[in-house]
Design an enzyme around this catalytic site. Structure first.
Site, mmCIF file in Angstrom:
data_model
loop_
_atom_site.group_PDB
_atom_site.id
_atom_site.type_symbol
_atom_site.label_atom_id
_atom_site.label_comp_id
_atom_site.label_asym_id
_atom_site.label_seq_id
_atom_site.Cartn_x
_atom_site.Cartn_y
_atom_site.Cartn_z
ATOM 1 N N ASP A 81 0.883 -1.168 0.000
ATOM 2 C CA ASP A 81 0.000 0.000 0.000
ATOM 3 C C ASP A 81 0.922 1.220 0.000
ATOM 4 O O ASP A 81 1.771 1.352 0.892
ATOM 5 C CB ASP A 81 -0.849 0.050 1.271
ATOM 6 N N HIS A 141 4.727 -7.617 -0.206
ATOM 7 C CA HIS A 141 4.378 -8.859 -0.879
ATOM 8 C C HIS A 141 5.116 -8.968 -2.209
ATOM 9 O O HIS A 141 5.574 -7.969 -2.766
ATOM 10 C CB HIS A 141 2.872 -8.927 -1.088
ATOM 11 N N SER A 147 8.344 3.505 5.580
ATOM 12 C CA SER A 147 9.488 3.563 4.702
ATOM 13 C C SER A 147 9.068 3.553 3.247
ATOM 14 O O SER A 147 7.964 3.964 2.910
ATOM 15 C CB SER A 147 10.454 2.422 4.994
#
Length: 263
Positions: free
Chosen positions: A86, A142, A227
């Protein structure tokens, strides 16, 4: 006068001892009392979390939370590259002669970003995405494609902020901060997932240290606090989704473009 002072303060606060101190607090049981404030401050959709808020023992445990099944559908497009996180796309585009151009006003040589790795040769005319995760975002990373691990490299570094101030006012922070790089080989080419640590905590972990291959959307790693991920695609292997641009918000699993066999 204000900007140089902020830059100096950032330089002084980027040392690993401060990151370790902040990390120790975020792992402590007392930090769990900050979770409700953290949720409210950053408007985090806590209902998406795998567990109820009160079940998280520390602030860090909540921050690196998993989500309930089905919260992030993974693209089913053929030969897709999915967003690994995201994030907001900070910058994206073709790599020119081994350089990522105009990332918040700065150019990033691949040689610096990838720590002089021989893999650089594969990406000199490739494609890149810089994906910034804010404190609001889900912080697990992911796999953007189906493939096997070709190599992994952990680079110790500083912990400069990767927010708007850090990216514009510090010198090439993405190539100076701590980085965990995963090179994934697929049927159509290689991708590099460059996970960049950030100010105050700068800690990046694999979800499973023994994993050697992933399906698209499989859990790869996670950040302890905010980050950036830099996603690199091998030269001549990627066609981006046409409507994407810097400033676009994407979700993990969302279609970013299509891999194709190199010409």
């Amino acid at each position: 006068m204000v900007k140089p002072l902020l830059r100096l303060m950032t330089e002084l606060s980027s040392h690993r001892w401060l990151s370790r101190l902040m990390g120790a607090f975020s792992h402590s049981r007392i930090s769990r009392y900050l979770i409700p404030t953290f949720i409210k401050t950053y408007r985090i959709p806590a209902a998406e979390a795998e567990k109820h808020t009160g079940e998280y023992r520390t602030l860090n445990e909540f921050f690196s939370r998993r989500l309930k099944p089905g919260m992030r559908p993974v693209t089913e497009a053929a030969d897709a590259i999915a967003s690994p996180v995201d994030a907001v796309i900070t910058a994206m585009g073709e790599i020119h002669a081994g350089t990522l151009l105009n990332v918040k006003g700065q150019d990033y040589p691949l040689d610096e970003l990838l720590n002089h790795s021989p893999h650089i040769e594969l990406y000199k005319k490739g494609f890149f995405f810089v994906l910034y995760l804010s404190p609001t975002d889900y912080h697990r990373i992911h796999s953007p494609l189906t493939g096997r691990k070709r190599e992994s490299e952990h680079i110790r570094g500083r912990a400069y902020p990767v927010n708007e101030f850090g990216m514009r006012n510090m010198t090439r922070v993405l190539g100076r901060n701590e980085r965990l790089i995963t090179y994934i080989a697929s049927a159509h080419g290689e991708a590099a997932v460059v996970k960049v640590g950030a100010m105050n905590v700068s800690s990046i972990h694999y979800a499973d240290d023994s994993a050697e291959q992933w399906q698209i959307g499989d859990e790869l790693a996670y950040f302890e606090f905010g980050s950036t991920v830099v996603l690199l695609l091998e030269s001549g292997t990627f066609a981006p989704r046409p409507d994407l641009s810097a400033g676009t918000k994407v979700k993990m699993g969302e279609w970013l473009g299509t891999m194709q066999r190199p010409e």
